[in-house]
Design an enzyme around this catalytic site. Sequence first.
Site, PDB file in Angstrom:
ATOM      1  N   HIS A   6      36.575  48.001  38.263  1.00 62.14           N
ATOM      2  CA  HIS A   6      36.979  48.505  36.826  1.00 62.14           C
ATOM      3  C   HIS A   6      37.134  47.256  35.986  1.00 62.14           C
ATOM      4  O   HIS A   6      38.363  46.451  36.047  1.00 62.14           O
ATOM      5  CB  HIS A   6      37.916  49.396  36.652  1.00 62.14           C
ATOM      6  CG  HIS A   6      37.715  50.644  37.434  1.00 62.14           C
ATOM      7  ND1 HIS A   6      37.116  51.822  37.181  1.00 62.14           N
ATOM      8  CD2 HIS A   6      37.998  50.946  38.877  1.00 62.14           C
ATOM      9  CE1 HIS A   6      36.958  52.651  37.838  1.00 62.14           C
ATOM     10  NE2 HIS A   6      37.645  52.306  38.756  1.00 62.14           N
ATOM     11  N   LEU A   7      36.156  46.828  35.091  1.00 57.74           N
ATOM     12  CA  LEU A   7      36.329  45.766  34.311  1.00 57.74           C
ATOM     13  C   LEU A   7      36.903  45.940  33.044  1.00 57.74           C
ATOM     14  O   LEU A   7      37.530  45.146  32.287  1.00 57.74           O
ATOM     15  CB  LEU A   7      34.995  45.138  34.051  1.00 57.74           C
ATOM     16  CG  LEU A   7      34.450  44.225  35.066  1.00 57.74           C
ATOM     17  CD1 LEU A   7      33.264  43.694  34.814  1.00 57.74           C
ATOM     18  CD2 LEU A   7      35.351  43.039  35.714  1.00 57.74           C
ATOM     19  N   ASN A  45      33.962  54.056  33.515  1.00 57.39           N
ATOM     20  CA  ASN A  45      35.020  54.917  32.861  1.00 57.39           C
ATOM     21  C   ASN A  45      35.880  53.926  31.696  1.00 57.39           C
ATOM     22  O   ASN A  45      37.033  53.660  31.926  1.00 57.39           O
ATOM     23  CB  ASN A  45      35.974  55.468  33.761  1.00 57.39           C
ATOM     24  CG  ASN A  45      36.812  54.500  34.661  1.00 57.39           C
ATOM     25  OD1 ASN A  45      36.334  53.360  34.719  1.00 57.39           O
ATOM     26  ND2 ASN A  45      37.763  54.938  35.265  1.00 57.39           N
ATOM     27  N   ASP A  64      33.070  57.891  38.500  1.00 61.00           N
ATOM     28  CA  ASP A  64      34.258  57.430  39.023  1.00 61.00           C
ATOM     29  C   ASP A  64      35.539  57.512  37.955  1.00 61.00           C
ATOM     30  O   ASP A  64      35.601  57.468  37.056  1.00 61.00           O
ATOM     31  CB  ASP A  64      34.247  56.057  39.242  1.00 61.00           C
ATOM     32  CG  ASP A  64      35.589  55.545  40.224  1.00 61.00           C
ATOM     33  OD1 ASP A  64      35.906  56.385  41.039  1.00 61.00           O
ATOM     34  OD2 ASP A  64      36.002  54.567  39.824  1.00 61.00           O
ATOM     35  N   ASP A  81      37.720  48.677  44.365  1.00 55.57           N
ATOM     36  CA  ASP A  81      38.295  49.676  43.554  1.00 55.57           C
ATOM     37  C   ASP A  81      39.264  49.139  42.568  1.00 55.57           C
ATOM     38  O   ASP A  81      40.449  49.486  41.950  1.00 55.57           O
ATOM     39  CB  ASP A  81      38.826  51.006  44.002  1.00 55.57           C
ATOM     40  CG  ASP A  81      39.021  52.121  43.051  1.00 55.57           C
ATOM     41  OD1 ASP A  81      38.567  51.835  41.812  1.00 55.57           O
ATOM     42  OD2 ASP A  81      39.511  53.395  43.252  1.00 55.57           O
ATOM     43  N   HIS A  86      45.860  47.444  35.696  1.00 53.96           N
ATOM     44  CA  HIS A  86      46.538  48.310  34.465  1.00 53.96           C
ATOM     45  C   HIS A  86      47.329  47.237  33.681  1.00 53.96           C
ATOM     46  O   HIS A  86      47.875  46.188  34.264  1.00 53.96           O
ATOM     47  CB  HIS A  86      47.174  49.441  34.901  1.00 53.96           C
ATOM     48  CG  HIS A  86      46.466  50.418  35.312  1.00 53.96           C
ATOM     49  ND1 HIS A  86      45.552  51.253  34.630  1.00 53.96           N
ATOM     50  CD2 HIS A  86      46.178  50.954  36.694  1.00 53.96           C
ATOM     51  CE1 HIS A  86      44.749  52.164  35.252  1.00 53.96           C
ATOM     52  NE2 HIS A  86      45.074  52.006  36.394  1.00 53.96           N
TER      53      HIS A  86
HETATM   54  O1  DOR Z   1      43.353  54.581  41.422  1.00 57.49           O
HETATM   55  C1  DOR Z   1      42.316  54.877  40.706  1.00 57.49           C
HETATM   56  N1  DOR Z   1      42.160  53.849  39.465  1.00 57.49           N
HETATM   57  N2  DOR Z   1      41.315  55.446  41.175  1.00 57.49           N
HETATM   58  C2  DOR Z   1      40.289  55.981  40.140  1.00 57.49           C
HETATM   59  O2  DOR Z   1      39.572  56.768  40.678  1.00 57.49           O
HETATM   60  C3  DOR Z   1      40.181  55.238  38.931  1.00 57.49           C
HETATM   61  C4  DOR Z   1      40.958  54.051  38.758  1.00 57.49           C
HETATM   62  C5  DOR Z   1      41.054  53.537  37.456  1.00 57.49           C
HETATM   63  O3  DOR Z   1      40.159  53.697  36.751  1.00 57.49           O
HETATM   64  O4  DOR Z   1      42.184  53.132  37.022  1.00 57.49           O
HETATM   65 ZN    ZN Z   2      37.431  56.647  42.066  1.00 51.87          ZN
HETATM   66 ZN    ZN Z   3      37.246  53.342  40.789  1.00 51.22          ZN
END
Ligand code: DOR
Ligand code: ZN
Ligand code: ZN
Length: 423
Positions: free
Chosen positions: A55-56, A87, A145, A298, A302
């Site tokens: 996730h960038l 996402n 996702d 993954d 955050h």
């Molecule tokens: O822990 C997660 N974070 N699981 C996910 O499916 C999405 C991801 C996120 O985008 O933060």
């Molecule tokens: Zn996921």
């Molecule tokens: Zn993910």
Amino acid sequence: MILKHGNVVTEEGVRSLDLRIEEGKIAEIAPQIEGEGLDLTGLTVFPGLIDMHVHLREPGFERKEDMTSGCRAAVKGGFTQICCMPNTDPVVDNKVVVTYLKTRAKETGLCKVHPIGAITKGQRGEELAAIGAMKAAGAVAISEDGTSVPSAKIMAQAMQYAADFGLKCLCHCEDKALVDGGVVHEGYYSTLTGLKGSMRAAEDIMIAREICLAESLNLPVHICHVSTYSGVQLIREAKARGVQVTAETCPHYFTLTDEAIRDFDTDSKVNPPLREEKDRVAVIEGLRDGTLDCIVTDHAPHHEDEKRVEYALAAFGISGLETSFALSYTMLAKEGPLSLSELAALMSANPASILSLQGGRIVRGAPADLTIADLNAEWTIDPGQFVSKGKNTPFKGRKVFGKIKFTIVDGEIKYREGGEAEK
Ligand code: DOR
Ligand code: ZN
Ligand code: ZN
């Protein structure tokens, strides 16, 4: 450029070899190549690592991560190619956003970045996104996702469309009704902490649904971040029947259990949740016996404002790019059942083949994407040292082996330990 005396990881095993790189490609591989070169004595040369689940956060959530910080974290972690999840805000559901990401990646000029498009518009689960147009713009897969596509019918349509365009669906497996607001694995530690749990079936039911669709339609499907022993078993049985299913897991699922939640450290909050020892052991066995095809991070950075809150309200996710290689090497090869060639398959060749990306192998003529590590170097994970904006890791303070020394993309050194990321 000539790379000398490195222990080179090939499919046949590890050998001391020299590599000559010319015009961004591996031009020669031999026990000894004449000429000046970079001395890699004592270091191990892996095919450039590939992370097909990152996730960038760009566009829209640049406070968490952006193209530059994410790619710097990637090359520091040894990754030469990454695939980024859709996402974002706006969601990657059309060719304009795919093109934007490709442009930003090029400007950043560190690793190769392959966008993944959404399955449905806005990831709302209602109508299919512009899959063909996204493929034409450079998307390498589609995924919802962060969530599952609620409707099996729309998911079936997505698989058919994706197959027409030569793309795979990467499935985050979660039955939302069954999760019902759960934030951790349902078991001893959810009872102990009073945190709302979610059972394995919430993940397994959706894994089973995607397998059923793939089997009925005779089309491929890829299962994201498998965390349960029972999910591993569903995939193993499906593969044995000939279903075209591939699957990934993440370092946190083979390293940690839900015991990590007992002190309410929100960095242990991830979706799917950390599970029990029997799940952790089954995930390792799945990696060993080929049920699970690859290791992904993954990488879910955050902002601290989204993690420094009470557990139930914290964001799900672990910042993983800078710890994945060392955790995988330490847990699976140094202290585990895998050879270095098997580790390289899980982190490079297999993701390349699942998504039909170039690279993944150290062979003559291949792009000179290489990851060079010191496997004897022991270090302590310190999020204060992360270049990712996401400092959220449950591995802080953990000792690991395997330090990335150089990351080379198309023959250019993009990361050198102790140096700044180079252009
Ligand atoms: O822990 C997660 N974070 N699981 C996910 O499916 C999405 C991801 C996120 O985008 O933060
Ligand atoms: Zn996921
Ligand atoms: Zn993910």
